[in-house]
Design an enzyme around this catalytic site. Sequence first.
Site, PDB file in Angstrom:
ATOM      1  N   GLU A  91       4.182  -3.847  12.597  1.00  0.00           N
ATOM      2  CA  GLU A  91       3.068  -2.899  12.375  1.00  0.00           C
ATOM      3  C   GLU A  91       2.005  -3.684  11.639  1.00  0.00           C
ATOM      4  OE1 GLU A  91       0.411  -1.050  11.053  1.00  0.00           O
ATOM      5  OE2 GLU A  91       1.698  -0.133   9.548  1.00  0.00           O
ATOM      6  N   CYS A  97      -3.387   1.447   6.746  1.00  0.00           N
ATOM      7  CA  CYS A  97      -3.538   0.967   8.110  1.00  0.00           C
ATOM      8  C   CYS A  97      -4.120   2.026   9.041  1.00  0.00           C
ATOM      9  CB  CYS A  97      -2.200   0.465   8.643  1.00  0.00           C
ATOM     10  SG  CYS A  97      -0.888   1.692   8.601  1.00  0.00           S
ATOM     11  N   GLY A 126       2.363  -5.459   7.816  1.00  0.00           N
ATOM     12  CA  GLY A 126       1.410  -6.295   7.096  1.00  0.00           C
ATOM     13  C   GLY A 126       0.272  -6.727   8.000  1.00  0.00           C
ATOM     14  N   GLY A 127      -0.334  -7.866   7.656  1.00  0.00           N
ATOM     15  CA  GLY A 127      -1.511  -8.326   8.364  1.00  0.00           C
ATOM     16  C   GLY A 127      -1.219  -9.024   9.678  1.00  0.00           C
ATOM     17  N   THR A 131      -0.288 -12.897   9.480  1.00  0.00           N
ATOM     18  CA  THR A 131       1.078 -13.098   8.991  1.00  0.00           C
ATOM     19  C   THR A 131       2.086 -12.698  10.055  1.00  0.00           C
ATOM     20  OG1 THR A 131       0.329 -12.641   6.740  1.00  0.00           O
ATOM     21  CG2 THR A 131       2.695 -12.569   7.135  1.00  0.00           C
ATOM     22  N   GLY A 132       1.803 -11.617  10.758  1.00  0.00           N
ATOM     23  CA  GLY A 132       2.691 -11.186  11.831  1.00  0.00           C
ATOM     24  C   GLY A 132       2.820 -12.231  12.925  1.00  0.00           C
ATOM     25  N   ASN A 181       0.793  -1.228   0.000  1.00  0.00           N
ATOM     26  CA  ASN A 181       0.000   0.000   0.000  1.00  0.00           C
ATOM     27  C   ASN A 181       0.829   1.283   0.000  1.00  0.00           C
ATOM     28  OD1 ASN A 181       0.554  -1.026   2.682  1.00  0.00           O
ATOM     29  ND2 ASN A 181      -0.692   0.645   3.486  1.00  0.00           N
TER      30      ASN A 181
END
Length: 481
Positions: A254, A288, A234-235, A238-239, A158
């Site tokens: 983040e 975000c 990211g999401g 996934t984090g 993004n």
Amino acid sequence: MLMETLTKRKQMLLAGEWVFREKTIDVFDPQDNSLIATVPSASAEDMHYAIEQAKEGFRIAAAMPVYERIAILNRAAAWIEEHTEEYAVTIAREGSKTIREARKEVRRCMETLRISAEEARRIHGETIPFDQMPGSENRIGYYYRFPIGVIGAITPFNDPLNLVAHKVGPAIAAGNAIIVKPSLATPLSAFMLAEALVNAGLPPKILSVITGESREIGDVLVTHPDVRMISFTGGLETGKSIMQKAGLKKMSMELGSNSPAIVLNDADLPNAVASTVSGAFWAAGQNCLGVQRIYVQEGVYEQFVSEFVSQTKQYRIGDKLSEHTDMGPLINEKEAKRIESWVNEALEKGGKLLCGGIREGAFYYPTAMESVPTDCKLAKEEVFGPVVTIYPVSDLESAIQQANSVDFGLQAGIFTKDLEKAFIAVRQLDVGGVMINDSSDYRIDAMPFGGVKGSGLGREGVKFTVHEMTEPKVVCVKLSN
């Protein structure tokens, strides 16, 4: 000419060398699904090689005088400034941003690099009074901060230029080596940032920008013991996965949000409407910090909703490269269909559509809803798209309670002329930042940026990232007398 400009970005930067690979990944313009470039699909062996070379790159970076780090970062910013339109067009073509939004990202990238240059000279330690402890009267000392080594950075689509700069700039400022794995949807901007740094004189091996499938190279980067820090944007899921795999190393995460805005009866309504409309639909809502929930006090609810919907309907959707376009497509049609399904779920459960709710390929029109039940995905998860939900509230206490009800806490906005109420919100909102008389979608690149709960760990913002990318080392000298 534009196609030539983009297709030249096929090479990835592997330990200072621009290389091709036989296996490639296609990069498409989400607006019309046209092929704009192919990039290398790196192997696990490529990533292992990058890490091994980065270990030597770290030794080079750590020994580099601060004035050289400063000069390289400033020269890179100047290079980008000279090629602003090329960078902006690349951002717009490979991603979702309009050309006007893309130009703003290029300006922010230059600012990020220049702040990084400034922070390189401010990596300070301090003296320690060891004689505070009996028996240590003949000891003196201090601590200083030293770079931690090889950093792995994983970046999203993004903000494909500036979010990479937020990891690379501080890493160089602090004297680290860094390996970037950019989003496969938008890798060209990351390559162009690397090009600027190479042209600015960054020594080889300090920086690699490698494209490839996560299952092939991502796990190597995350789990390798010589990678001492992972910086991920990211999401949430996934984090979590990265943290479970990474082992004992520093983490900066983040992970997005579901950001609220609160509008009280005494708010400057035109400002509140304009700020939340922009905050909800900037970059097609793929942000975000984007406004996703708005809590409006009952006294101004009807007027706010009327003006919000009116301004939203004026948003111009279309060609990203047109100067007149306000909003482009989602990053792909799959994401647009996901958002469509979330809106449909809310409608089926009793939500009311105020405007929007239309999908055309990868485009999803700016959408506002009310009466959305709290068990809907739109209410509790991160939509990452151009959809906002609006709720009436009786008072500030109710607004804060509902704003805090999700498992995210990145930033929030509150609109009021009452300073006391504003600071009640500052104290009680469970977020990393509160914007007073602004939406949650406000940030400068020098401020500490990050959240609580599911929004992540640590803080970005150049000064704070430099701090995360260094460690303190204590020096104590015992004197003979």
